[in-house]
Design an enzyme around this catalytic site. Structure first.
Site, PDB file in Angstrom:
ATOM      1  N   GLY A 113      43.790 -35.651  44.769  1.00  0.00           N
ATOM      2  CA  GLY A 113      43.216 -35.187  46.024  1.00  0.00           C
ATOM      3  C   GLY A 113      41.723 -34.929  45.940  1.00  0.00           C
ATOM      4  O   GLY A 113      41.222 -34.396  44.938  1.00  0.00           O
ATOM      5  N   ALA A 182      44.009 -16.649  22.694  1.00  0.00           N
ATOM      6  CA  ALA A 182      45.471 -16.736  22.753  1.00  0.00           C
ATOM      7  C   ALA A 182      45.981 -18.107  22.328  1.00  0.00           C
ATOM      8  O   ALA A 182      46.929 -18.214  21.534  1.00  0.00           O
ATOM      9  CB  ALA A 182      45.951 -16.400  24.163  1.00  0.00           C
ATOM     10  N   ILE A 183      45.363 -19.178  22.830  1.00  0.00           N
ATOM     11  CA  ILE A 183      45.835 -20.531  22.498  1.00  0.00           C
ATOM     12  C   ILE A 183      45.727 -20.782  21.002  1.00  0.00           C
ATOM     13  O   ILE A 183      46.677 -21.256  20.359  1.00  0.00           O
ATOM     14  CB  ILE A 183      45.035 -21.591  23.284  1.00  0.00           C
ATOM     15  CG1 ILE A 183      45.334 -21.484  24.783  1.00  0.00           C
ATOM     16  CG2 ILE A 183      45.373 -22.997  22.792  1.00  0.00           C
ATOM     17  CD1 ILE A 183      44.459 -22.380  25.655  1.00  0.00           C
ATOM     18  N   VAL A 185      45.505 -18.664  18.347  1.00  0.00           N
ATOM     19  CA  VAL A 185      46.353 -17.888  17.429  1.00  0.00           C
ATOM     20  C   VAL A 185      47.832 -18.191  17.635  1.00  0.00           C
ATOM     21  O   VAL A 185      48.621 -18.111  16.682  1.00  0.00           O
ATOM     22  CB  VAL A 185      46.077 -16.372  17.547  1.00  0.00           C
ATOM     23  CG1 VAL A 185      44.639 -16.066  17.159  1.00  0.00           C
ATOM     24  CG2 VAL A 185      46.410 -15.822  18.924  1.00  0.00           C
ATOM     25  N   ALA A 317      47.901 -17.162  34.277  1.00  0.00           N
ATOM     26  CA  ALA A 317      48.850 -17.628  35.281  1.00  0.00           C
ATOM     27  C   ALA A 317      49.168 -16.553  36.306  1.00  0.00           C
ATOM     28  O   ALA A 317      49.191 -16.806  37.517  1.00  0.00           O
ATOM     29  CB  ALA A 317      50.135 -18.098  34.594  1.00  0.00           C
ATOM     30  N   HIS A 442      65.683   6.279  23.716  1.00  0.00           N
ATOM     31  CA  HIS A 442      65.646   6.224  22.248  1.00  0.00           C
ATOM     32  C   HIS A 442      66.945   5.602  21.744  1.00  0.00           C
ATOM     33  O   HIS A 442      68.017   5.927  22.256  1.00  0.00           O
ATOM     34  CB  HIS A 442      65.503   7.645  21.691  1.00  0.00           C
ATOM     35  CG  HIS A 442      65.585   7.709  20.193  1.00  0.00           C
ATOM     36  ND1 HIS A 442      64.528   7.369  19.381  1.00  0.00           N
ATOM     37  CD2 HIS A 442      66.611   8.057  19.365  1.00  0.00           C
ATOM     38  CE1 HIS A 442      64.886   7.530  18.116  1.00  0.00           C
ATOM     39  NE2 HIS A 442      66.152   7.936  18.082  1.00  0.00           N
TER      40      HIS A 442
END
Length: 463
Positions: A113, A182-183, A185, A317, A442
């Protein structure tokens, strides 16, 4: 020419969620997608990586069965089957989005698009045929891709991005991971668990550099314990792919070092997908690789909006989804609240996991707060001890004057499922005393939040 109320360009977790909410609100809605429904997250990111990490977790459990009084002999892996399972999970999720499109009567327009003047989108399909569509409102949700650096060109074979890392035909014996977000590790953890010799190179002084410093230090300690070589304050200056493998020249404080590997994974960030979608033709404002929008995601061109990775803010996300919902609810004329970007949880799914929200201790001090800080190690947690997952801790930061929950930082097993307590608590403007007096079950990992709060207020029991 087909006419819609809303057309969404892109079907990732921003785009498809936006489309569904728009349809729920009574808008005639369409989604334009050039590849697979669900975008990078469902097909090449969040979901399939978690499938890989689950395989790594099970493999680790089997290899350490004796720690639990069990025997598992001749444990091995089928790397192809691990990759196939990940792809099957991704495909299943994408089919789920297809079902949601049909359920919500959303038209899916397959093709590339491009924005055009007059609130139109021109879509070129796989056969090269072009068709124009018109809408009162067009929402750009085209996401991002792996960022390529000039000194680290990706060839898709020896120097790869996250897509190739998910579908390698053979498991590499040695891998260099550049970047420790993050990606980086998550893939470092996965391949290390599978038996690959992994070196991670990070330009900044700490791994996961956006996290609280104590979390970063604990994470580096855990990574080294698992056998991953960590090089911080280092940068890959160049790569040589002319031989059988890859030779990477790494600049460190001590000088240059040559590392050899089968594969280099570039995980140095993302590049937004805003080129060649017609922004320039409409004179839509951009700034530093992002589309400029207001708090309701409106661009400077009436009727055109943008959400997700293509706008400023965390490229996550759940952020894209929230932005899209706010955007269409505002279009509907509903009373909506602007997104609080100071209360967005961040999660990293390596081992140990990391989850955080709000200010770090350093940020709180820099902003002039007088603070109370509490920390509770999982080594003192009954549930963590029983589970054999004692690495990590929960750290909480409160404003000393009013008790406001300024930040929460977790590292340990399953903490990505625990951080929502802090997000909700901060949203509801809870205080440290309220968290402390809220009875936590607990034995659970979650009671570490209460225990850390107790430590902040000098009322801790189990330390």
């Amino acid at each position: 020419m087909s006419k819609y109320d809303i057309i969404v360009l892109g079907s990732g977790p921003g785009g498809y969620v936006t489309a569904i909410r728009a349809s729920q609100l009574g808008f005639k809605t369409a989604v334009v997608e050039k590849e697979n429904l669900g975008g990078v997250c469902l097909n090449w990111g969040c979901i399939p990586t978690k499938a890989l990490l689950k395989s790594a977790e099970v493999f680790n459990y089997l290899n350490h069965a004796e720690d639990y009084g069990l025997k598992a002999d001749n444990v091995d892996k089928d790397f192809d089957a691990v990759i196939k399972r990940s792809r099957d999970v991704a495909n299943g999720m994408s089919k789920g989005v297809q079902f949601l499109m049909k359920k919500n009567k959303i038209d899916v327009i397959n093709g590339y698009g491009t924005l055009k003047a007059g609130k139109k989108i021109s879509v070129k399909d796989s056969d090269g045929n072009t068709k124009d569509y018109e809408a009162d409102h067009i929402i750009v949700a085209t996401g991002a891709k792996s960022r390529a650096l000039p000194n680290l060109p990706q060839d898709g074979k020896k120097v790869i991005g996250y897509r190739e890392a998910m579908t390698l035909k053979e498991q590499p014996k040695k891998m260099i991971v550049v970047g420790s977000g993050a990606i980086g590790v998550e893939f470092a953890h996965f391949y290390n668990s599978m038996g690959t010799e992994v070196t991670i190179v990070e330009f900044l002084p700490n791994l996961v550099p956006l996290e609280d410093e104590e979390v970063s230090k604990q994470f580096e300690k855990s990574f080294k314990k698992s056998g991953i070589k960590v090089m911080t304050n280092s940068s890959v200056e160049s790569v040589d792919t002319s031989g059988e493998g890859v030779k990477a020249t790494v600049k460190t404080k001590k000088g240059e070092e040559i590392l050899e590997a089968d594969i280099v994974l570039s995980a140095v960030g993302i590049k937004t997908n805003i080129e060649n979608i017609g922004l320039e033709d409409l004179n839509i404002k951009t700034d530093r690789d992002k589309i400029v929008v207001n708090e309701w995601y409106q661009t400077n061109v009436p009727g055109v909006y943008a959400i997700g990775d293509v706008v400023a803010g965390p490229a996550l996300a759940h952020v894209a989804s929230a932005e899209g919902i706010i955007c269409v609810e505002k279009i509907k004329g509903m009373k909506v609240e602007a997104l609080d970007y100071g209360n967005i949880p961040g999660c990293t799914y390596a081992s140990p996991e990391i989850a955080s929200v709000g200010l770090t201790e350093k940020q709180a001090k820099e902003q002039g707060y007088e603070i109370k800080v509490g920390k509770f190690p999982f080594s003192a947690s009954g549930k963590a001890s029983a589970s054999g997952k004692k690495d990590g801790f929960v750290k909480v930061i409160y404003d000393a004057k009013y008790g406001e929950w300024l930040g929460c930082h977790m590292i340990g097993a399953g903490v990505t499922d625990m951080i929502a307590e802090a997000v909700l608590g901060r949203k509801l403007e809870t205080t440290g005393h309220e968290v402390l007096k809220a009875v936590h079950p607990h034995p659970t990992m979650s009671e570490a939040v209460m225990e850390a709060t107790a430590a902040a207020y000098d009322e801790v029991i189990h330390l």
